[in-house]
Design a protein around this motif. Structure first.
Motif, mmCIF file in Angstrom:
data_model
loop_
_atom_site.group_PDB
_atom_site.id
_atom_site.type_symbol
_atom_site.label_atom_id
_atom_site.label_comp_id
_atom_site.label_asym_id
_atom_site.label_seq_id
_atom_site.Cartn_x
_atom_site.Cartn_y
_atom_site.Cartn_z
ATOM 1 N N PHE A 1 0.822 -1.215 0.000
ATOM 2 C CA PHE A 1 0.000 0.000 0.000
ATOM 3 C C PHE A 1 0.857 1.267 0.000
ATOM 4 O O PHE A 1 0.355 2.361 0.252
ATOM 5 C CB PHE A 1 -0.927 0.006 1.212
ATOM 6 N N LEU B 1 -5.088 2.072 5.125
ATOM 7 C CA LEU B 1 -4.251 1.526 4.058
ATOM 8 C C LEU B 1 -4.722 1.997 2.691
ATOM 9 O O LEU B 1 -3.913 2.287 1.802
ATOM 10 C CB LEU B 1 -4.262 -0.006 4.128
ATOM 11 N N LEU C 1 -2.447 4.192 0.103
ATOM 12 C CA LEU C 1 -2.197 3.804 -1.287
ATOM 13 C C LEU C 1 -2.539 4.947 -2.237
ATOM 14 O O LEU C 1 -1.781 5.246 -3.183
ATOM 15 C CB LEU C 1 -3.018 2.560 -1.636
#
Length: 736
Positions: free
Chosen positions: A393, A474, A478
């Motif tokens: 990520f 996460l 990302l």
């Protein structure tokens, strides 16, 4: 000696048992703070050994005396102060060869040193046999084998400390040699530094600074007083490199490792073939690339199951206590005297602060579980597992540590990002860390989950809430690393300590620290905020009502209906009048204004008004609801805040409240730290906007989808048994 404080620096690698030894020596006489400018914890403690007054400084766990991390920098600066009388170097006996690299660097300080070979029991189970007399000869320092978890060897350790303190000229450690050319360079640089007659060289040998200059240590070379030697040191480095085929830093490290290898070869033997250790067997599954993450999630589920299953009983006791306390105050308070103060005490302070303190057992049990997992060595494995997972990520491996801290409190978690050198990784981590469900949100979950979900699903519900925070963090990471904060990550090296049972002392100390922090917050910020919330929930007072409640109450009391019917009707009238009073108040007007925006999320004006206080501290959400619902059921022995919520909201609404509180803007203290750490108001406001949008959109989707699919729109729990409450009409038309 009686008048002098004997100062000891406790030094060692991470996971060598240093903190356990520190706790054993100092007990509860500890002071915890932070070093200036960094989040590295500073622990000091005191004790008496016979007639000695001893002060112990617990240095951060470090692998060397370089300055490549905040921990090494603060340890380096602490030792350079020159007021340390003894270095107590804690060594993991099972990993002595690796641990003693720091020892070889500590010898250069020319400070008396005592070595504690800790966890000697684990080392012996590995088949290791030590000749401590030979090892003492190699390093010029006495050695004491210890087991910090049981206290074995602690008396001998105290005796050695006393002996060294009483010795007017204690033995100095043996310093390693680095080869003819390197030693020549050290001697030349030492002579030049000694000639300057610097204050530092009165405390620490000039040789030490000469070695640091030769190694091109940035912490020393950037100091103006040593700038004149940098060019000379560079010339020496060229000569050493030409003669040995490697740079001076690598060469000196090789010589240190050579000293250690020779010492271990002579003084440490293996009595039998090493059998595969339990740690290796467990790690085969726990750190497995396929099983590691599911096992981590399962461990978190078991932690939450334990928190709810065990915590429910003391939580019920505390809830009953605060209910009894409120009723007792009402009973003993003189009728008609200082009624505002009576209501402030019962509804504001007891209802607000007591409503938050009720969930203290859940918080303690959660931190107890985490402390046990940390003490056994599992959390280091969790960091190792999540490191590889998080790279997918775009997050730096070091980002896991601040995120892990975020489960306790977002403020130190954001500050802990200082250990991340890469700027884009650091800013990404700061942006997503508050999505981790902090301890301040736990009272919200502990209030809502038992109110709406059956016992067998309570741990699962809490697990899902925590998991949603991780997933959203996460996902945002990302997105940010793919757009705004592009950049290559760095390699993260992490040590996996062997599994061992944590000590009861260390767990109790950690729990006390967390408890005192929570109680301090409840007795200061939450107390003051609860009083303020009570005021805005009370004023302005409404004088005229849509219904003549005293007249209606009189009709009910003189009616021929059954007692049960009378009680139900009186309870309804009381609730309606309370509702009108609250809607007319400042908090009610704010909530009504927000309700227009928040209604699509399933929130009424009461929940909307409680969210305002949550921006100051998440626990205030519970305090506000406690105040809002305190009057209606104040005299009931069975009615609680949870039963009031169960009567007014659906499980879907309860879940959406938790979801919004998880994803929305963190507390004001966190935002202040974010602005300081990012050094940008723009960054802080961008984070506020991001969290507000995400919280609103995600909660909107969940509530509307649940409503359409008819999920959670009906109670999962049987209705709470009603308890009749009869109130007396007051002359001004109000209620008591």
């Amino acid at each position: 000696m009686e008048s002098k404080v004997f100062r000891i620096a406790l030094a060692g690698n991470p996971n060598c048992g240093k903190t356990t030894i520190f706790n054993r020596l100092t007990g509860t006489r500890q002071h915890v703070g932070n070093y200036p400018g960094v989040t590295v914890e500073r622990k000091t403690g005191s004790c008496r050994i016979n007639d000695f007054r001893v002060e112990i400084v617990d240095l951060p766990g470090i692998y060397s005396l370089s300055s490549s991390s905040p921990e090494e920098k603060v340890a380096f600066q602490e030792l350079l102060k020159g007021d340390i009388d003894l270095i107590l170097n804690i060594i993991d006996a099972g990993n002595a060869q690796r641990n003693m690299y720091l020892t070889t660097q500590l010898t250069e300080l020319d400070i008396p040193m005592l070595l504690a070979f800790n966890m000697i029991d684990d080392a012996e189970k590995q088949g290791l046999v030590f000749d401590f007399q030979k090892l003492e000869g190699f390093f010029g320092s006495p050695i004491v084998p210890t087991v910090g978890s049981t206290g074995t060897g602690l008396e001998e350790l105290r005796r050695k400390i006393y002996e060294i303190g009483r010795d007017p000229s204690p033995q100095r450690p043996v310093k390693p040699k680095y080869g003819p050319k390197t030693d020549e360079a050290i001697r030349a640089l030492t002579a030049g530094i000694e000639a300057l007659n610097l204050p530092e060289t009165k405390r620490i040998p000039a040789r030490y600074f000469a070695i640091k200059v030769l190694e091109d240590d940035p912490e020393i070379c950037l100091r103006p007083e040593f700038a004149a030697f940098c060019s000379e040191a560079a010339e020496w480095r060229k000569q050493i490199s030409a003669r040995n085929g490697m740079n001076s830093r690598t060469l000196m490290a090789d010589f240190r490792y050579g000293v250690i290898a020779g010492a271990c070869r002579e003084a440490i033997t293996i009595s039998n073939d090493r059998r595969r250790q339990l740690s290796d067997v467990i790690d085969k599954y726990v750190t497995n690339r396929f099983l590691g993450v599911p096992i981590f999630l399962l461990m978190m589920y078991l932690v939450f199951q334990f928190t709810f299953a065990v915590g429910q009983y003391p939580m019920d006791w505390l809830e009953a206590f605060f209910g009894w306390l409120g009723r007792t105050v009402n009973e003993v308070w003189p009728v008609g005297q200082a009624e505002f103060l009576q209501r402030l005490l019962v509804e504001g302070i007891i209802g607000g602060v007591g409503g938050v303190l009720v969930f203290l057992p859940n918080i303690l049990l959660l931190f107890l579980s985490i402390a046990i997992l940390e003490g056994t060595g599992y959390m280091a494995r969790a960091a190792f597992i999540m490191d590889g997972f998080m790279h997918k990520f775009g997050l730096h491996g070091k980002s896991f540590i601040p995120m892990l801290l975020g489960f306790g409190c977002s403020v130190p978690a954001v500050m802990a990002t200082r250990t991340i050198d890469n700027e884009s990784d650091r800013k990404t981590t700061i942006m997503v860390v508050p999505f981790m469900s902090c301890g301040a949100r736990l009272p919200i979950y502990a209030m809502l989950i038992p109110a709406f979900f059956p016992e067998k699903f309570q741990a699962l519900t809490m697990w899902i809430i925590y998991l949603i925070g991780i997933v959203v963090a996460l996902g945002c990471a990302l997105l940010l690393k793919s757009t705004i904060f592009k950049g290559e990550g760095e390699v993260f090296v992490m040590e996996l300590p062997p599994y061992r049972w944590p000590t009861l002392r260390s767990i109790l100390i950690l729990m006390w620290e967390k408890t005192s922090m929570y109680l301090h917050k409840a007795g200061t910020l939450i107390l003051l905020a609860s009083i303020l919330l009570f005021v805005i929930n009370t004023f302005p007072e409404k004088k005229s009502f849509s219904v003549d409640y005293p007249a209606e109450i009189a009709k009910v009391e003189h009616s021929v209906a059954s007692e049960e019917e009378k009680a139900g009707e009186l309870s309804r009238l009381n609730a309606e009048q309370k509702g009108e009073l609250l809607e007319y108040s400042i908090a009610g007007r704010i909530g009504k204004g927000l309700e227009v925006v928040m209604k699509p999320l399933g929130f009424d004006w009461k929940v909307s008004s409680a969210l305002i206080g949550a921006f100051a501290a998440k626990e205030l959400f519970v305090a506000q609801l406690g105040i809002l619902y305190s009057v209606e059921d104040a005299e009931s022995e069975e009615s609680t805040l949870q039963s009031a919520l169960q009567k007014n909201y659906t499980p879907l609404q309860g879940f959406c409240i938790m979801l919004f509180c998880l994803l929305t803007v963190p507390c004001i203290a966190t935002m202040a730290v974010v602005r300081r750490e990012a050094n940008s108001w723009k960054f802080m406001f961008a984070q506020i906007a991001l969290y507000t949008v995400i919280a609103y959109v995600v909660t909107l989707v969940v509530f509307q989808a649940g409503s359409v699919l008819d999920i959670g729109t009906k109670p999962f729990l049987p209705p709470v048994r009603e308890t009749a409450i009869v109130r007396q009409a007051m002359p001004d038309g109000g209620m008591r």
